[in-house]
Design a protein around this motif. Structure first.
Motif, PDB file in Angstrom:
ATOM      1  N   GLY A  99       1.114   3.520   4.592  1.00  0.00           N
ATOM      2  CA  GLY A  99      -0.172   2.954   4.248  1.00  0.00           C
ATOM      3  C   GLY A  99      -0.114   2.034   3.051  1.00  0.00           C
ATOM      4  N   ALA A 100       0.853   2.240   2.156  1.00  0.00           N
ATOM      5  CA  ALA A 100       1.003   1.358   1.000  1.00  0.00           C
ATOM      6  C   ALA A 100       1.390  -0.050   1.437  1.00  0.00           C
ATOM      7  CB  ALA A 100       2.044   1.918   0.034  1.00  0.00           C
ATOM      8  N   LEU A 101       2.325  -0.141   2.358  1.00  0.00           N
ATOM      9  CA  LEU A 101       2.753  -1.435   2.874  1.00  0.00           C
ATOM     10  C   LEU A 101       3.578  -1.208   4.133  1.00  0.00           C
ATOM     11  CD1 LEU A 101       2.833  -4.538   2.444  1.00  0.00           C
ATOM     12  CD2 LEU A 101       4.979  -4.205   1.217  1.00  0.00           C
ATOM     13  N   ALA A 102       3.303  -1.991   5.150  1.00  0.00           N
ATOM     14  CA  ALA A 102       4.080  -1.975   6.391  1.00  0.00           C
ATOM     15  C   ALA A 102       4.537  -3.396   6.685  1.00  0.00           C
ATOM     16  CB  ALA A 102       3.257  -1.430   7.551  1.00  0.00           C
ATOM     17  N   ILE A 103       5.819  -3.544   6.972  1.00  0.00           N
ATOM     18  CA  ILE A 103       6.405  -4.844   7.305  1.00  0.00           C
ATOM     19  C   ILE A 103       7.257  -4.679   8.550  1.00  0.00           C
ATOM     20  CG2 ILE A 103       7.791  -6.794   6.492  1.00  0.00           C
ATOM     21  CD1 ILE A 103       7.535  -5.601   3.637  1.00  0.00           C
TER      22      ILE A 103
END
Length: 271
Positions: free
Chosen positions: A245-249
């Motif tokens: 949830g913080a960051l998805a790439i």
């Protein structure tokens, strides 16, 4: 694929996604209205989100009563079999509400905490994407036939087509817009499709070089992340971390690392 359990889970996910997709496509009322909101007044749930999740969980529970569930619209049970279904019955609800075609049904199966099967059905595209851990990723549909998915060859970052998404909380999306503004001059262009699951599948299919977003939930990510990885893409979050949830790439090899570096520099992982 020789694991009978994975074969069973894939077949069930495909059929559940097909049924839910048909319900959403053919059963959408002309006067479709918002049933409730979530994080903000513009983060909506429709009656069709709820109906699709009930259809999916009911079908899966009938065939595998010991499995657990985690669904966007409230399905949550631990189960006893070691298998858990992670379900987004309608990814792209705002698109669906407005009659736009970019929405999907996303179903993943976890075994002992690891995603082993992922299915994303995009009814308005007439395409269904699927992957089994270690078995590659594929797409089927009347316009594309049946083919194995492969992400795009590595491109320089300034030639990469990148997709992203924005939260429905004003303060969060304001920062996300700042990140996108700083990123635009460094890439070919930016797209905003409105369905995380479809964006991840588009990376897998070579229609995008990369996709990133902050604020995704497990049901947004689970199926599409596996499909992208099985198509050869690299997925992750902040340096050294998995997508979350913080960051998805998700990006083709060669694009992932420089994009991740810029997103870290721009603070894409915080509000």
């Amino acid at each position: 694929m020789t694991d009978p359990l994975r074969t069973e889970l894939l077949d069930l996910a495909l059929e559940a996604a097909r049924r839910a997709g048909a319900l959403l496509r053919d059963g959408r009322p002309d006067d479709l209205a918002v049933a409730r909101t979530k994080s903000s007044p513009i983060d909506v749930v429709t009656e069709m989100d709820i109906a699709a999740e009930k259809l999916i969980t009911g079908f899966l529970a009938e065939h595998r009563p010991g499995d657990g569930f985690l669904g966007e619209e409230g399905a949550a049970s631990p189960g006893s079999s070691g298998v858990r279904w992670v379900i987004d019955p309608l990814d792209g609800t705002v698109n669906y509400l407005y009659g736009l075609p970019t929405w999907s049904v996303s179903i993943a199966a976890e075994r002992d905490g690891e995603t082993v099967v992922g299915v994303v059905a995009a009814p308005m595209r007439r395409e269904t994407y699927r992957a089994v851990l270690g078995g590659g990723a594929h797409v089927t549909g009347p316009d594309v036939g049946e083919r194995r998915l492969s992400c795009r060859p590595a491109a320089p970052l300034d030639q990469a087509l990148v997709s992203t998404g924005f939260a429905y909380v004003q303060a969060v999306r304001s920062h996300q817009a700042d990140v996108a503004q700083r990123l635009i001059p460094r890439v070919r262009d930016i797209r905003r499709g409105g369905s995380a699951a479809i964006d991840l599948c588009d990376v897998a299919a070579g229609r995008l070089d990369a996709y990133y977003e902050r604020g995704l939930n497990p049901w947004d990510l689970a199926a599409g992340d596996l499909i992208a990885r099985e198509a050869g893409a690299v997925t992750g979050g902040r340096p050294g971390e998995a997508a979350s949830g913080a960051l998805a790439i998700a990006a083709s090899p060669g694009v992932f690392q420089p994009l991740q570096g810029l997103l870290e520099e721009f603070g894409a992982w915080h509000d």
